[in-house]
Design a protein around this motif. Structure first.
Motif, PDB file in Angstrom:
ATOM      1  N   ALA A   1      12.286  12.759   6.771  1.00 26.26           N
ATOM      2  CA  ALA A   1      12.692  12.504   8.152  1.00 26.26           C
ATOM      3  C   ALA A   1      13.086  11.045   8.343  1.00 26.26           C
ATOM      4  N   PRO A   2      14.098  10.759   9.164  1.00 28.74           N
ATOM      5  CA  PRO A   2      14.552   9.373   9.361  1.00 28.74           C
ATOM      6  C   PRO A   2      13.447   8.428   9.801  1.00 28.74           C
ATOM      7  N   TYR A   3      12.502   8.928  10.620  1.00 26.89           N
ATOM      8  CA  TYR A   3      11.455   8.025  11.090  1.00 26.89           C
ATOM      9  C   TYR A   3      10.515   7.593   9.956  1.00 26.89           C
ATOM     10  N   ARG A   4      10.442   8.372   8.875  1.00 28.10           N
ATOM     11  CA  ARG A   4       9.670   7.933   7.707  1.00 28.10           C
ATOM     12  C   ARG A   4      10.359   6.740   7.046  1.00 28.10           C
ATOM     13  N   VAL A   5      11.688   6.798   6.946  1.00 31.08           N
ATOM     14  CA  VAL A   5      12.436   5.700   6.338  1.00 31.08           C
ATOM     15  C   VAL A   5      12.316   4.440   7.178  1.00 31.08           C
ATOM     16  N   ILE A   6      12.481   4.582   8.487  1.00 30.65           N
ATOM     17  CA  ILE A   6      12.388   3.422   9.387  1.00 30.65           C
ATOM     18  C   ILE A   6      11.002   2.799   9.316  1.00 30.65           C
ATOM     19  N   HIS A   7       9.980   3.627   9.268  1.00 28.46           N
ATOM     20  CA  HIS A   7       8.613   3.123   9.192  1.00 28.46           C
ATOM     21  C   HIS A   7       8.384   2.362   7.894  1.00 28.46           C
ATOM     22  N   LEU A   8       8.863   2.915   6.768  1.00 29.46           N
ATOM     23  CA  LEU A   8       8.663   2.261   5.481  1.00 29.46           C
ATOM     24  C   LEU A   8       9.409   0.930   5.419  1.00 29.46           C
ATOM     25  N   VAL A   9      10.637   0.893   5.903  1.00 27.42           N
ATOM     26  CA  VAL A   9      11.413  -0.345   5.888  1.00 27.42           C
ATOM     27  C   VAL A   9      10.750  -1.398   6.784  1.00 27.42           C
ATOM     28  N   SER A  10      10.242  -0.984   7.925  1.00 26.78           N
ATOM     29  CA  SER A  10       9.557  -1.920   8.823  1.00 26.78           C
ATOM     30  C   SER A  10       8.306  -2.476   8.159  1.00 26.78           C
ATOM     31  N   LEU A  11       7.557  -1.605   7.518  1.00 28.64           N
ATOM     32  CA  LEU A  11       6.354  -2.033   6.812  1.00 28.64           C
ATOM     33  C   LEU A  11       6.697  -2.986   5.681  1.00 28.64           C
ATOM     34  N   MET A  12       7.771  -2.681   4.961  1.00 27.07           N
ATOM     35  CA  MET A  12       8.198  -3.527   3.848  1.00 27.07           C
ATOM     36  C   MET A  12       8.607  -4.914   4.342  1.00 27.07           C
ATOM     37  N   LEU A  13       9.331  -4.973   5.451  1.00 27.22           N
ATOM     38  CA  LEU A  13       9.788  -6.268   5.973  1.00 27.22           C
ATOM     39  C   LEU A  13       8.602  -7.150   6.347  1.00 27.22           C
ATOM     40  N   ILE A  14       7.597  -6.560   6.981  1.00 25.80           N
ATOM     41  CA  ILE A  14       6.422  -7.332   7.384  1.00 25.80           C
ATOM     42  C   ILE A  14       5.634  -7.801   6.169  1.00 25.80           C
ATOM     43  N   VAL A  15       5.448  -6.919   5.199  1.00 23.28           N
ATOM     44  CA  VAL A  15       4.674  -7.266   4.002  1.00 23.28           C
ATOM     45  C   VAL A  15       5.357  -8.378   3.217  1.00 23.28           C
ATOM     46  N   VAL A  16       6.677  -8.267   3.016  1.00 19.42           N
ATOM     47  CA  VAL A  16       7.404  -9.288   2.258  1.00 19.42           C
ATOM     48  C   VAL A  16       7.365 -10.626   2.984  1.00 19.42           C
ATOM     49  N   ARG A  17       7.386 -10.573   4.301  1.00 18.28           N
ATOM     50  CA  ARG A  17       7.320 -11.814   5.075  1.00 18.28           C
ATOM     51  C   ARG A  17       5.946 -12.464   4.976  1.00 18.28           C
ATOM     52  N   LEU A  18       4.897 -11.653   4.979  1.00 16.75           N
ATOM     53  CA  LEU A  18       3.529 -12.191   4.959  1.00 16.75           C
ATOM     54  C   LEU A  18       3.049 -12.528   3.557  1.00 16.75           C
ATOM     55  N   ILE A  19       3.610 -11.843   2.545  1.00 15.06           N
ATOM     56  CA  ILE A  19       3.159 -12.043   1.162  1.00 15.06           C
ATOM     57  C   ILE A  19       4.339 -12.496   0.319  1.00 15.06           C
ATOM     58  N   PRO A  20       4.570 -13.789   0.173  1.00 15.85           N
ATOM     59  CA  PRO A  20       5.669 -14.264  -0.677  1.00 15.85           C
ATOM     60  C   PRO A  20       5.363 -14.006  -2.150  1.00 15.85           C
ATOM     61  N   ILE A  21       6.379 -14.148  -2.985  1.00 15.14           N
ATOM     62  CA  ILE A  21       6.234 -13.830  -4.401  1.00 15.14           C
ATOM     63  C   ILE A  21       5.222 -14.732  -5.093  1.00 15.14           C
ATOM     64  N   ASP A  22       5.040 -15.946  -4.575  1.00 15.11           N
ATOM     65  CA  ASP A  22       4.096 -16.890  -5.188  1.00 15.11           C
ATOM     66  C   ASP A  22       2.785 -16.979  -4.418  1.00 15.11           C
ATOM     67  N   TRP A  23       2.448 -15.932  -3.670  1.00 10.16           N
ATOM     68  CA  TRP A  23       1.209 -15.922  -2.890  1.00 10.16           C
ATOM     69  C   TRP A  23       0.007 -16.059  -3.822  1.00 10.16           C
ATOM     70  N   PRO A  24      -0.861 -17.052  -3.606  1.00  6.41           N
ATOM     71  CA  PRO A  24      -2.014 -17.257  -4.510  1.00  6.41           C
ATOM     72  C   PRO A  24      -2.951 -16.056  -4.572  1.00  6.41           C
ATOM     73  N   GLY A  25      -2.992 -15.261  -3.515  1.00  6.24           N
ATOM     74  CA  GLY A  25      -3.897 -14.114  -3.495  1.00  6.24           C
ATOM     75  C   GLY A  25      -3.590 -13.094  -4.567  1.00  6.24           C
ATOM     76  N   LEU A  26      -2.356 -13.110  -5.096  1.00 11.18           N
ATOM     77  CA  LEU A  26      -2.008 -12.161  -6.147  1.00 11.18           C
ATOM     78  C   LEU A  26      -2.788 -12.412  -7.428  1.00 11.18           C
ATOM     79  N   LYS A  27      -3.382 -13.595  -7.542  1.00 13.83           N
ATOM     80  CA  LYS A  27      -4.206 -13.906  -8.709  1.00 13.83           C
ATOM     81  C   LYS A  27      -5.692 -13.648  -8.456  1.00 13.83           C
ATOM     82  N   SER A  28      -5.989 -13.158  -7.275  1.00 10.95           N
ATOM     83  CA  SER A  28      -7.387 -12.893  -6.924  1.00 10.95           C
ATOM     84  C   SER A  28      -7.965 -11.771  -7.784  1.00 10.95           C
ATOM     85  N   PRO A  29      -9.192 -11.924  -8.272  1.00 11.69           N
ATOM     86  CA  PRO A  29      -9.828 -10.848  -9.060  1.00 11.69           C
ATOM     87  C   PRO A  29      -9.949  -9.546  -8.283  1.00 11.69           C
ATOM     88  N   LEU A  30     -10.020  -9.626  -6.954  1.00 14.11           N
ATOM     89  CA  LEU A  30     -10.172  -8.425  -6.146  1.00 14.11           C
ATOM     90  C   LEU A  30      -8.928  -7.526  -6.207  1.00 14.11           C
TER      91      LEU A  30
END
Length: 388
Positions: A280-309
């Motif tokens: 359904a189109p609303y699934r695509v819109i939701h995923l793209v919206s979620l992706m935009l927010i995540v990429v904005r909040l978590i850059p590629i060099d985010w230090p948390g990516l090295k966290s043991p957790l």
């Protein structure tokens, strides 16, 4: 080869591994029916779920790997390496298919729990064993929950030609993908299943997410990077996620249902399974919206990516195929354990945690095993050098 598309900088993006691992975890938890574990998945808090995320990331990573190979070494080498990956996926599916069928059949008869045969769509094996197995070999017969990997196989099998064109006309292929998606939804195009019906994940519709992931990898993301700094895009994405949260929860919480207007309820409640089949189109819109927010909040060099957790999730993403197959089998095991024993909330949490732990152990083992295999040729080369 002459190309008009530009691949992303060849740098390991741990965010892809992180969210591919998360998708595997979500798919495992979501495949344990009638348990509280589904509340740990995204499907109860929005329109898209782990399957959507898995297909999108798969398109991106396939392009990242095989697109670079085509550009550097030519179409033939890139296409043959891609088709070799398709063969690996097919072999993995067959192994999972036979193990899954055997396990369901054995458990159902060993513990006199024959309804499992119908529940997991294994009953045709009893009446028409040869035909059922033959249909399974061509991906038409699929037991319950074994739908995602055949979809992935079909999309990857068609990808050599798609990628060849995308390297030249990225936007044209994306437009064609959207057109195919709309036509499939309008005309009801799908592939047939055995013994009846159609594919649960319609390849003609779900190819949209796969191609969109490829489009992002081939410069689509870079060309639209301005969206990451756009307050309007951020506000719209947040509004979409909030709306999806309210509507999805309203489907499950009667008191909240009354706060949703009837017009919206008619569109989104109940969540018709057909809307997942045909994406359904609303699934695509939701995923793209979620992706935009995540990429904005978590850059590629985010230090948390090295966290043991986060390392267990990242490892599961790096060994995605093994973890995915093990997770699907464990979902059946978890269902049987809860059904035959205690199904209380603590039992469900323990079973869910045990499954995630096993998936993580498999991921770490595969990482270690591949490291051993890579170090052996180097060690042998060193020994040969010292011998001379």
């Amino acid at each position: 080869m002459t190309t008009r598309s530009v691949l992303v900088v060849p740098r390991r993006d741990l965010r892809l591994d992180l969210f591919r691992g998360l998708a595997n975890w979500l798919i495992f938890l979501g495949h344990i029916p009638d348990s509280a574990l589904v509340w740990f998945t995204t499907r109860n808090y929005g329109f898209s779920d782990g399957a959507d995320l898995f297909v999108l990331i798969s398109g991106y990573t396939a392009t990242f790997v095989f697109g670079a190979m085509m550009m550097e070494r030519g179409f033939v080498i890139g296409a043959t390496r891609l088709l070799r990956r398709v063969w690996q996926l097919y072999v993995a599916h067959l192994l999972l298919f036979f193990v899954y069928l055997t396990a369901v059949h054995y458990v159902a008869h060993r513990y006199d729990d024959l309804h499992l045969m119908d529940q997991f769509n294994v009953a045709p094996l009893m009446n028409f064993p040869v035909e059922t197995l033959a249909q399974g070999l061509i991906l038409k017969f699929k037991p319950l929950n074994l739908d995602v990997l055949p979809l992935y196989i079909v999309l990857m099998a068609a990808f050599p030609a798609v990628l060849w064109v995308m390297l030249r006309w990225r936007n044209a292929v994306m437009i064609g993908s959207i057109a195919l998606y709309l036509a499939a939804r309008h005309y009801g195009w799908n592939l047939p299943s055995y013994p009846a019906g159609v594919w649960y994940f319609n390849p003609f519709a779900w190819q949209l997410l796969f191609v969109f992931g490829a489009w992002l990898a081939l410069g689509g993301a870079a060309a639209n990077r301005w969206l990451l700094s756009s307050r309007t895009a951020l506000a719209f994405s947040c509004a979409v996620l909030l709306f999806a949260l309210v509507v999805t929860l309203a489907e499950r919480i009667p008191g909240l249902r009354d706060s949703v207007p009837d017009g919206l309820a008619a569109i989104f409640i109940p969540n018709d399974p057909n809307d997942k089949t045909n994406l359904a189109p609303y699934r695509v819109i939701h995923l793209v919206s979620l992706m935009l927010i995540v990429v904005r909040l978590i850059p590629i060099d985010w230090p948390g990516l090295k966290s043991p957790l986060l390392q267990p999730l990242i490892r599961c993403g790096q060994q995605s195929l093994s973890v995915f197959c093990v997770g699907l089998f464990l979902s059946f095991v978890a269902h049987f354990v809860l059904e035959s024993g205690s199904d209380g909330i603590w039992a469900q949490l323990i079973v869910g945690a045990a499954g995630l732990w096993i998936m993580t152990i498999i991921a770490y083992y595969r990482t270690w095993s591949k490291g051993v295999d890579r170090s052996r040729p180097a060690q042998e080369a060193g020994d040969a050098t010292r011998g001379r």
